[in-house]
Motif scaffolding. Structure first.
Motif, short mmCIF file in Angstrom:
data_model
loop_
_atom_site.label_atom_id
_atom_site.label_comp_id
_atom_site.label_asym_id
_atom_site.label_seq_id
_atom_site.Cartn_x
_atom_site.Cartn_y
_atom_site.Cartn_z
N TYR A 1 -68.82 3.90 73.86
CA TYR A 1 -69.81 4.14 72.80
C TYR A 1 -71.11 4.72 73.36
O TYR A 1 -71.75 5.57 72.72
N ASN A 2 -71.51 4.29 74.56
CA ASN A 2 -72.69 4.87 75.19
C ASN A 2 -72.46 6.33 75.54
O ASN A 2 -73.36 7.16 75.42
N CYS A 3 -71.23 6.66 75.99
CA CYS A 3 -70.89 8.05 76.28
C CYS A 3 -70.91 8.90 75.01
O CYS A 3 -71.33 10.07 75.05
N TYR B 1 -82.54 9.82 79.25
CA TYR B 1 -82.39 9.06 80.50
C TYR B 1 -82.06 7.60 80.22
O TYR B 1 -81.29 6.97 80.95
N SER B 2 -82.66 7.06 79.17
CA SER B 2 -82.34 5.69 78.79
C SER B 2 -80.86 5.57 78.43
O SER B 2 -80.19 4.60 78.79
N GLY B 3 -80.34 6.60 77.74
CA GLY B 3 -78.92 6.61 77.40
C GLY B 3 -78.04 6.65 78.63
O GLY B 3 -77.01 5.97 78.69
N LEU B 4 -78.45 7.43 79.64
CA LEU B 4 -77.68 7.50 80.88
C LEU B 4 -77.68 6.17 81.62
O LEU B 4 -76.67 5.76 82.20
N GLN C 1 -85.75 -0.43 84.68
CA GLN C 1 -85.77 1.03 84.49
C GLN C 1 -86.05 1.39 83.03
O GLN C 1 -86.87 2.25 82.74
N HIS C 2 -85.36 0.69 82.12
CA HIS C 2 -85.59 0.93 80.69
C HIS C 2 -87.06 0.67 80.33
O HIS C 2 -87.71 1.48 79.67
#
Length: 384
Positions: free
Chosen positions: A111-113, A93-96, A65-66
């Motif tokens: 950290y991603n959140c 979207y990549s972050g999600l 997906q990335h």
């Protein structure tokens, strides 16, 4: 390139992104599967042993997906404004995806959140504490008494929805941390079977979940561009702000509800302070004298996945939408889909270029300000 060619390239990129992100419904993955079992274990431990939650399996190839997201030929989009928007969207979207792939991994997910949703500022925490100074409505008021099961509540949602020209499904679950939620990707309202709903909660939820979240879901499907359906970058703050604002406009926003949003800010702030699940719970239950069930579910919402910071955005979003409305600006633009306040100019531009359409479905409560709660008005005006 000719105009038609430019549009064709854009629509192709948009279609590619659409096919990639259909499965990225963060709320489908971040709600634990064993909430009730872990709640019992946590209460039995006298609030000392942190729950150990399990989560749904991820059913897509995260790395693929990335890779596919970042191979989109954005350089072929000649309109700079649109190109910049799509760059922002791909990063968002990549972050999600990174959030989804790290659910249950503790600090990695947190950290991603932080990157996707941020965390409360000192001003946000001060606003929350300001709200907590006010006395809420009488708890013995009949409208606040638990009364309807999830199955019994369905009729109220169906009756409320008759004013809108769209259809959606209603399902039940005992594996969600909210008492109700809309799943955008499958056009479904999910009701929590572990909850008994009061009249006030039904009034709040019909306006919040159907009047805004389902309205923007359905409007988002009407555009040539699919990004209106899957969401602009950082749309959560705007969407939740709009939803709580519909509670205000329909005269259902109470001090009690505002305090619930304030406790969420305090709980999210506890993540930044390094609090564990049990410590956040004890702060809410002991320091703020919250009922243990309410304290548990607020803590669950915030600590699920490893630290889900989104919940502070309800209050910040409400303040932004409240100010936006009282400046006389057009709320309908923000109902065009899962859009973001900061991209209003881009939305107007896309409509002018024929790449988007005005909102077909409009939040019923926005037609007239029916709020009669002067204390709520005073609080919202006073927030920094």
């Amino acid at each position: 390139m000719e105009t038609n060619e430019v549009t064709k390239v854009l629509l192709e990129i948009d279609k590619n992104i659409d096919s990639l992100v259909k499965q990225i419904e963060l709320l489908s993955y971040v709600n634990p599967l064993n909430i009730e079992e872990e709640k019992k274990r946590f209460f039995s431990s006298k609030y000392l042993t942190d729950p150990v939650f399990t989560y749904p399996a991820i059913n897509f190839d995260k790395f693929k997906q990335h890779r596919k997201l970042f191979t989109q030929s954005l350089e072929h989009i000649e309109d700079v404004e649109i190109k910049n928007l799509y760059e922002d969207i791909i990063y968002a979207y990549s972050g999600l995806i990174q959030c989804v792939e790290t659910i249950g991994s503790g600090k990695k997910f947190y950290y991603n959140c932080l990157r996707c949703f941020g965390t409360p500022t000192e001003k946000d925490v001060e606003n929350a504490k300001f709200i907590l100074h006010f006395d809420d409505e009488k708890k013995d008021d009949v409208i606040f008494q638990p009364k309807y099961s999830a199955a019994e509540s369905e009729v109220f949602f169906k009756t409320f929805s008759e004013k809108y020209d769209f259809n959606y499904s209603i399902t039940h679950s005992d594996k969600i941390s909210a008492i109700a939620m809309v799943l955008n990707n499958i056009k479904s309202l999910v009701l929590n079977t572990n909850h008994i709903y009061s009249e006030n909660e039904i009034a709040v939820l019909t306006n919040h979940e159907i009047g805004v979240h389902m309205v923007t879901t359905m409007n988002g499907l009407l555009h040539p561009l699919k990004i209106f359906s899957h969401g602009f970058p950082n749309n959560e703050e705007t969407q939740e702000g709009l939803a709580v604002f519909s509670e205000y406009m329909s005269d259902n926003l109470t001090v009690k509800r505002l305090k619930e949003l304030a406790y969420r800010v305090i709980a999210v702030d506890s993540l930044a302070k390094g609090y564990s699940f049990s410590r956040t719970f004890r702060m809410l239950h002991n320091n703020y004298d919250l009922d243990r069930n309410i304290a548990f579910y607020i803590t669950l919402r915030v600590h699920r996945g490893g630290g889900f910071t989104k919940d502070y955005l309800y209050l910040t979003g409400l303040k932004k939408i409240y100010d936006y409305y009282h400046e006389g600006k057009d709320l309908n633009l923000l109902l065009t889909g899962k859009v973001t306040l900061e991209y209003v100019n881009e939305i107007e531009s896309l409509i002018e270029k024929g790449l988007a359409v005005p909102a077909k479905h409009v939040t019923d409560s926005y037609a007239e300000n029916k709020n009669t709660n002067k204390k709520v008005d005073f609080i919202l005006r006073s927030l920094k």
